[in-house]
Design a protein around this motif. Structure first.
Motif, mmCIF file in Angstrom:
data_model
loop_
_atom_site.group_PDB
_atom_site.id
_atom_site.type_symbol
_atom_site.label_atom_id
_atom_site.label_comp_id
_atom_site.label_asym_id
_atom_site.label_seq_id
_atom_site.Cartn_x
_atom_site.Cartn_y
_atom_site.Cartn_z
ATOM 1 N N LEU A 34 0.840 -1.197 0.000
ATOM 2 C CA LEU A 34 0.000 0.000 0.000
ATOM 3 C C LEU A 34 0.874 1.246 0.000
ATOM 4 O O LEU A 34 0.642 2.175 -0.783
ATOM 5 N N GLU A 35 1.866 1.278 0.879
ATOM 6 C CA GLU A 35 2.751 2.443 0.972
ATOM 7 C C GLU A 35 3.564 2.652 -0.304
ATOM 8 O O GLU A 35 3.886 3.785 -0.657
ATOM 9 N N ALA A 36 3.879 1.556 -1.008
ATOM 10 C CA ALA A 36 4.639 1.656 -2.253
ATOM 11 C C ALA A 36 3.748 2.020 -3.439
ATOM 12 O O ALA A 36 4.242 2.264 -4.542
ATOM 13 N N GLY A 37 2.431 2.050 -3.205
ATOM 14 C CA GLY A 37 1.514 2.414 -4.278
ATOM 15 C C GLY A 37 1.172 1.269 -5.209
ATOM 16 O O GLY A 37 0.583 1.482 -6.263
ATOM 17 N N GLU A 38 1.525 0.047 -4.826
ATOM 18 C CA GLU A 38 1.230 -1.110 -5.674
ATOM 19 C C GLU A 38 -0.245 -1.479 -5.655
ATOM 20 O O GLU A 38 -0.751 -2.056 -6.625
ATOM 21 N N ILE A 39 -0.931 -1.158 -4.544
ATOM 22 C CA ILE A 39 -2.359 -1.435 -4.428
ATOM 23 C C ILE A 39 -3.047 -0.191 -3.868
ATOM 24 O O ILE A 39 -2.408 0.653 -3.243
ATOM 25 N N ASP A 40 -4.347 -0.074 -4.127
ATOM 26 C CA ASP A 40 -5.084 1.077 -3.598
ATOM 27 C C ASP A 40 -5.727 0.726 -2.257
ATOM 28 O O ASP A 40 -5.658 -0.411 -1.793
ATOM 29 N N GLU A 41 -6.351 1.714 -1.627
ATOM 30 C CA GLU A 41 -6.971 1.537 -0.303
ATOM 31 C C GLU A 41 -8.047 0.451 -0.311
ATOM 32 O O GLU A 41 -8.149 -0.335 0.627
ATOM 33 N N GLU A 42 -8.832 0.425 -1.377
ATOM 34 C CA GLU A 42 -9.919 -0.551 -1.461
ATOM 35 C C GLU A 42 -9.380 -1.981 -1.467
ATOM 36 O O GLU A 42 -9.878 -2.852 -0.749
#
Length: 87
Positions: free
Chosen positions: A50-58
């Motif tokens: 999540l922090e690396a931006g690989e996945i979104d919050e959802e």
């Protein structure tokens, strides 16, 4: 079971042996799947993604809920047994 019963069931020995192996593999897979340490490591990796931006919050929320459900089952299953895993 007597000697006659054992002789009559001898042709089924490979099936009984295979069933035992399958039960052992399933037991070990469940032990690993419900290991609280492994689940916590997966949660940490998920947060890193999540922090690396690989996945979104959802996606993070969806996967986190699944992992937390697994962790709850693992902790409930090991409560009072002295073991770190479910079973």
């Amino acid at each position: 079971m007597g000697l006659i019963g054992e002789v009559l069931l001898l042709p089924f020995a490979p099936v009984r042996g295979s069933a035992w192996v399958i039960r052992q593999v399933l037991h070990e897979a469940e032990r690993i799947y419900y290991d609280p340490a492994a689940i916590r490591a997966e949660l940490a990796q998920l947060e890193e993604r999540l922090e690396a931006g690989e996945i979104d919050e959802e996606e993070f929320d969806r996967q986190e809920d699944l992992l937390l459900d697994r962790l709850e089952i693992a902790l409930r299953g090991s409560a009072g047994t002295g073991e770190g895993t479910a079973r």
